[in-house]
Every structure is written in structure tokens, then in C-alpha cells.
Design a protein around this motif. Structure first.
Motif, short mmCIF file in Angstrom:
data_model
loop_
_atom_site.label_atom_id
_atom_site.label_comp_id
_atom_site.label_asym_id
_atom_site.label_seq_id
_atom_site.Cartn_x
_atom_site.Cartn_y
_atom_site.Cartn_z
N LYS A 5 -10.65 -6.48 7.04
CA LYS A 5 -10.76 -7.76 6.77
C LYS A 5 -10.76 -9.20 7.79
CE LYS A 5 -8.49 -7.65 1.89
NZ LYS A 5 -7.42 -7.72 1.32
N HIS A 53 -12.32 -9.76 1.15
CA HIS A 53 -11.47 -10.44 1.15
C HIS A 53 -11.46 -10.96 -0.16
CE1 HIS A 53 -14.69 -13.31 1.18
NE2 HIS A 53 -14.29 -14.35 0.44
N GLN A 54 -12.20 -10.87 -0.95
CA GLN A 54 -11.57 -11.00 -2.28
C GLN A 54 -11.75 -9.70 -3.00
OE1 GLN A 54 -15.94 -11.55 -3.39
NE2 GLN A 54 -15.55 -13.72 -3.15
N TYR A 55 -11.37 -7.94 -2.42
CA TYR A 55 -10.43 -7.53 -3.00
C TYR A 55 -9.18 -7.37 -3.66
CZ TYR A 55 -8.72 -2.78 -3.58
OH TYR A 55 -7.85 -2.01 -3.89
N ASP A 56 -8.67 -6.77 -4.41
CA ASP A 56 -7.55 -6.97 -4.62
C ASP A 56 -7.08 -5.58 -5.66
OD1 ASP A 56 -5.05 -8.21 -5.79
OD2 ASP A 56 -5.39 -9.04 -7.70
N SER A 57 -5.85 -5.41 -4.33
CA SER A 57 -5.52 -3.79 -4.71
C SER A 57 -5.18 -3.85 -6.22
CB SER A 57 -5.14 -3.47 -3.29
OG SER A 57 -3.28 -4.59 -4.04
N GLN A 58 -4.21 -4.75 -6.32
CA GLN A 58 -3.58 -4.76 -7.34
C GLN A 58 -4.10 -4.95 -9.24
OE1 GLN A 58 -0.05 -4.93 -8.20
NE2 GLN A 58 -0.16 -5.43 -5.32
N LYS A 59 -5.86 -4.47 -8.94
CA LYS A 59 -6.75 -4.79 -10.16
C LYS A 59 -7.03 -3.26 -10.20
CE LYS A 59 -8.45 -9.24 -10.42
NZ LYS A 59 -9.09 -10.90 -10.13
N TRP A 65 -13.98 -0.31 -6.60
CA TRP A 65 -14.23 -2.07 -6.19
C TRP A 65 -15.57 -1.85 -5.71
CZ3 TRP A 65 -14.77 -4.66 -1.83
CH2 TRP A 65 -15.00 -5.77 -1.74
#
Length: 172
Positions: A5, A53-59, A65
Motif C-alpha cells: 500500500k 488500495h482497492q483490496y478490502d480484507s472484510q470481503k 482477490w
């Protein structure tokens, strides 16, 4: 993840060293050509680098990913007009797919033993997963190809993915 990041090259090298083999295997299984796979893997890592930066660990997991980026990039490449035109202009011997050499050269890049997990599914479930995730067919296309109703495809696909999810829990 912090290094990526921050756009730190050390993070990128770590990412490439640890995940390139698995992503290469996913791409190679879809495009079935070493030349195209090498071209696509570069695009995949550029996409990962530019969109980390678009990666979301909640998803979901970062690995998942990245695999989705690799899979979608490979399918987009196969569907591109440039690729389709290139296939039309190749001599027959260069175009023929040699499954033996491809499978021998990529056995070591079978990520997390996914092939053995996939093989433990019923053959109809395997076929749906292969068509949707490796060949890039939509559910409508699968319905037409297999000559079964769209609703049946959707139900069978959902069941196959749930079964696959259960099988993959053992690998975490």
C-alpha cells in the motif's frame, strides 16, 4: 500488505516471489499457452500493484482477490479482439494445443492442491466449475452448451460452489 500500500518495491518483490507460481498456474490453465501466460502474468502484477488500495480484507482473503484478478485478466485476454484475430492468423501447427506438455510443465504451480480438491467433486460439478471459472462461460452460455435449463445451471453451480467451499475449509 503495508509495504504494498506504500508502493514499496520490497513488498512487490515479496508478493511476486510468493504468489507468481500460483497465479501463473491459474492463468496457464485458462489460456493454455506459455507465451500468452507470461504476457498476462505481467499484466496481472501491474493490476495488483496499481489497485492494491482497492483490496478490502472484510470481503475476502488477499490471495483470493489476486486469483480473481488473474482469472478475469486471462478471460478478458481470451475474449479480446486482438487475441481472436491473432488466433485466426496463426498457422495450424502453432495453434494446436499440446495438453501433455502444458500439464507436465505446470503441475508444480497447482496452487494449494486445488486440482485434487476439484477432482473430489462429482463430475457434473467439476464440469460447471471448469466451464465457469477456467473457460469463462456465463451461466447462460453453460445452459446453452450443456442443453439444460438456466435455473438448473444456477442451482447446480450454487451447490458446486458450496461443496467446494466445504472442501477448501480443510486447506486453511
Amino acid at each position: 500488505m503495508v509495504l504494498l500500500k506504500e508502493k514499496n518495491e520490497i513488498g512487490f518483490h515479496h508478493l511476486y516471489d510468493n504468489y507468481s507460481g500460483a497465479l501463473y498456474g491459474v492463468i496457464a490453465r485458462i489460456v493454455q499457452s506459455k507465451e500468452y501466460t507470461e504476457e498476462i502474468i505481467q499484466d496481472v502484477f501491474v493490476k495488483i500493484w496499481n489497485s492494491v488500495h482497492q483490496y478490502d480484507s472484510q470481503k475476502g482473503r488477499f490471495y483470493t482477490w489476486m486469483i480473481n484478478i488473474a482469472r478475469n485478466t486471462a478471460i478478458d485476454y481470451l475474449k479480446s479482439k486482438g487475441f481472436q484475430n491473432e488466433l485466426k492468423n496463426q498457422p495450424i501447427p502453432d495453434f494446436v494445443y499440446n495438453s501433455t506438455s502444458l500439464s507436465e510443465s505446470n503441475n508444480n504451480s497447482d496452487f494449494i492442491g486445488f486440482n485434487s480438491v476439484l477432482e473430489s467433486l462429482d463430475s457434473d460439478k467439476q464440469e460447471l466449475i471448469n466451464m465457469a471459472y477456467y473457460k469463462g462461460y456465463t451461466q447462460n452460455e453453460i445452459s446453452e452448451q450443456l442443453k439444460i435449463p438456466l435455473g438448473t445451471v444456477k442451482t447446480k453451480m450454487r451447490n458446486a460452489l458450496m461443496k467446494l467451499k466445504d472442501l477448501l475449509k480443510d486447506y486453511q
